[in-house]
Design an enzyme around this catalytic site. Structure first.
Site, PDB file in Angstrom:
ATOM      1  N   HIS A 187     -13.669  -7.554  14.356  1.00 31.47           N
ATOM      2  CA  HIS A 187     -14.342  -8.860  14.338  1.00 31.47           C
ATOM      3  C   HIS A 187     -14.136  -9.588  15.663  1.00 31.47           C
ATOM      4  O   HIS A 187     -14.976 -10.379  16.094  1.00 31.47           O
ATOM      5  CB  HIS A 187     -13.782  -9.689  13.184  1.00 31.47           C
ATOM      6  CG  HIS A 187     -14.384 -11.053  13.084  1.00 31.47           C
ATOM      7  ND1 HIS A 187     -15.605 -11.278  12.512  1.00 31.47           N
ATOM      8  CD2 HIS A 187     -13.938 -12.268  13.514  1.00 31.47           C
ATOM      9  CE1 HIS A 187     -15.890 -12.563  12.583  1.00 31.47           C
ATOM     10  NE2 HIS A 187     -14.891 -13.189  13.182  1.00 31.47           N
ATOM     11  N   HIS A 238      -7.797   2.985  -4.470  1.00 30.93           N
ATOM     12  CA  HIS A 238      -8.797   3.103  -3.398  1.00 30.93           C
ATOM     13  C   HIS A 238      -9.777   4.202  -3.798  1.00 30.93           C
ATOM     14  O   HIS A 238      -9.406   5.171  -4.459  1.00 30.93           O
ATOM     15  CB  HIS A 238      -8.141   3.523  -2.081  1.00 30.93           C
ATOM     16  CG  HIS A 238      -7.201   2.520  -1.492  1.00 30.93           C
ATOM     17  ND1 HIS A 238      -6.959   2.445  -0.136  1.00 30.93           N
ATOM     18  CD2 HIS A 238      -6.437   1.549  -2.049  1.00 30.93           C
ATOM     19  CE1 HIS A 238      -6.089   1.472   0.112  1.00 30.93           C
ATOM     20  NE2 HIS A 238      -5.746   0.923  -1.038  1.00 30.93           N
ATOM     21  N   GLU A 284       0.846  -1.194   0.000  1.00 28.97           N
ATOM     22  CA  GLU A 284       0.000   0.000   0.000  1.00 28.97           C
ATOM     23  C   GLU A 284       0.878   1.240   0.000  1.00 28.97           C
ATOM     24  O   GLU A 284       1.836   1.346   0.769  1.00 28.97           O
ATOM     25  CB  GLU A 284      -0.916   0.042   1.233  1.00 28.97           C
ATOM     26  CG  GLU A 284      -1.816   1.277   1.198  1.00 28.97           C
ATOM     27  CD  GLU A 284      -2.659   1.473   2.454  1.00 28.97           C
ATOM     28  OE1 GLU A 284      -3.677   0.782   2.590  1.00 28.97           O
ATOM     29  OE2 GLU A 284      -2.286   2.325   3.293  1.00 28.97           O
ATOM     30  N   TYR A 327      -6.776   6.882  -0.916  1.00 29.63           N
ATOM     31  CA  TYR A 327      -7.545   7.974  -1.505  1.00 29.63           C
ATOM     32  C   TYR A 327      -8.211   8.752  -0.384  1.00 29.63           C
ATOM     33  O   TYR A 327      -8.969   8.168   0.409  1.00 29.63           O
ATOM     34  CB  TYR A 327      -8.611   7.369  -2.411  1.00 29.63           C
ATOM     35  CG  TYR A 327      -9.517   8.359  -3.078  1.00 29.63           C
ATOM     36  CD1 TYR A 327      -9.216   8.860  -4.343  1.00 29.63           C
ATOM     37  CD2 TYR A 327     -10.690   8.789  -2.452  1.00 29.63           C
ATOM     38  CE1 TYR A 327     -10.062   9.757  -4.960  1.00 29.63           C
ATOM     39  CE2 TYR A 327     -11.532   9.686  -3.070  1.00 29.63           C
ATOM     40  CZ  TYR A 327     -11.218  10.171  -4.318  1.00 29.63           C
ATOM     41  OH  TYR A 327     -12.054  11.052  -4.933  1.00 29.63           O
ATOM     42  N   ALA A 358      -7.356   9.589   2.356  1.00 21.56           N
ATOM     43  CA  ALA A 358      -7.006   9.299   3.745  1.00 21.56           C
ATOM     44  C   ALA A 358      -6.058  10.370   4.261  1.00 21.56           C
ATOM     45  O   ALA A 358      -5.184  10.837   3.520  1.00 21.56           O
ATOM     46  CB  ALA A 358      -6.366   7.919   3.849  1.00 21.56           C
TER      47      ALA A 358
END
Ligand code: FAD
Length: 301
Positions: A162, A80, A20, A52, A54
């Site tokens: 999660h 992104h 990234e 994008y 961020a």
């Protein structure tokens, strides 16, 4: 070949490797980005994603990086895209611009609402959820006559969220909705406990979610970077890592401790069946490449 195809084929032979990047915000950062990309390219990454919007980055800056990746390198860029703070027409324009550039791989995200906003609402005709953005990207591409198998849209997944009792079902429902909308793969937020990733994947498979879920890993080589990441993502830092970084004698020892911690995590999740590694680079090559080398995924350790 799209990222869907790459993940569909490659992980059967070997783990995929991807990076990234974020768009540089200063001329100095711009000047150091491209030599770093050149170095990262030596690992033959399967794809490179570009953030994008961020942390204040702009659409123009993201586009410029993606364009240069397409025109000046052999790397496969994943653009992104976010939908916060944009009308549907604005989002459509951006998708069109990326498609015009030749981009066929996207990461559909909601994006973070402006800080301090607790009850964020999209613009009246705006897009509320990443799953809706997945459908919208695919619709725009289809409307331009681009065959469905030539576009691939990924989404975000969140192992740490999660792992919370309240977040588990919501995380699964949201990921299922993303797959239902047409998402072809997921990249995860950073996490530091391998069990969080492995549990997410197990639960996802039980819930009928079949898309590849590629773990995001990050070599944290300074305490400052670690604290900043925790602040940005809300993912708690493991005390062991913090004390290893804080307790290291100097910058070199911190660097080694950070790369070793990322290696230990990566090794466990790869052994647990992760299809690849998506390395958050902070636009620097050394730690990402040393991490891959330590795993035998690039050059010599
Ligand atoms: P969504 O899936 O839309 O989820 C947002 C919220 O809505 C969640 O609370 C979710 O539980 C809830 N929700 C979703 N669907 C429903 C539904 N149907 N009903 C009710 N609730 C629902 N941000 C950027 O600004 N730019 C980037 O480039 C960027 N890149 C990222 C890359 C990765 C790999 C990751 C993990 C995150 C990235 N982010 C980026 C951050 C991301 O935009 C934020 O974490 C955002 O808060 C959530 O995005 P999402 O795509 O998961 O949104």
């Amino acid at each position: 070949m799209t990222v869907r195809d790459i993940l569909g084929e490659a992980h059967l032979q070997r783990p995929t490797v991807s990076f990234e990047l974020f768009p540089p915000r200063t001329p100095e950062a711009e000047a150091s980005l491209w030599p770093a990309v050149e170095q990262l390219a030596t690992a033959s990454p399967d794809f490179v994603s570009v953030t994008y919007g961020a942390s204040g980055s702009t659409r123009t800056a993201s586009r410029a990086v993606v364009r240069r990746l397409i025109t000046g390198t052999k790397l496969v860029p994943v653009a992104h895209l976010t939908c916060v703070e944009a009308s549907r027409a604005e989002v459509t324009d951006v998708i069109d611009e990326f498609l015009d550039e030749g981009v066929r791989d996207f990461l559909a995200l909601r994006g973070d609402p402006p800080s301090g906003v607790t009850d964020w609402q999209p613009q009246p005709d705006g897009i509320r959820y990443a799953s809706q953005l997945v459908s919208h990207i695919l619709d725009v591409a289809a409307g331009r006559g681009i065959p469905a198998d030539q576009v691939s849209v990924g989404v975000a997944a969140f192992p740490a969220a999660h792992a919370t009792p309240d977040g588990r079902q919501q995380a699964l429902d949201v990921l299922a909705a993303k797959q239902e909308a047409g998402a072809a793969f997921a990249l995860t937020q950073v996490f530091f406990d391998p069990e969080q990733y492995l549990a997410l994947v197990d639960d996802a498979r039980d819930a009928g979610i079949t898309i590849p879920i590629v773990p995001g890993v990050i070599p944290l080589t300074t305490p400052r970077r670690a604290y900043r990441l925790a602040e940005l993502t809300g993912v708690a830092l493991p005390p062991g890592l913090v004390s290893r970084l804080e307790g290291a004698d100097d910058g070199t020892a911190q660097y080694r401790a950070g790369v070793a911690a990322a290696r230990d995590l990566a090794q466990e999740i790869l052994e647990g069946g992760a299809p690849g590694l998506h390395v958050y680079t902070f636009n620097k090559h050394a730690a990402a490449l040393d991490l891959l080398a330590s795993l035998g995924l690039h050059g010599e350790s």
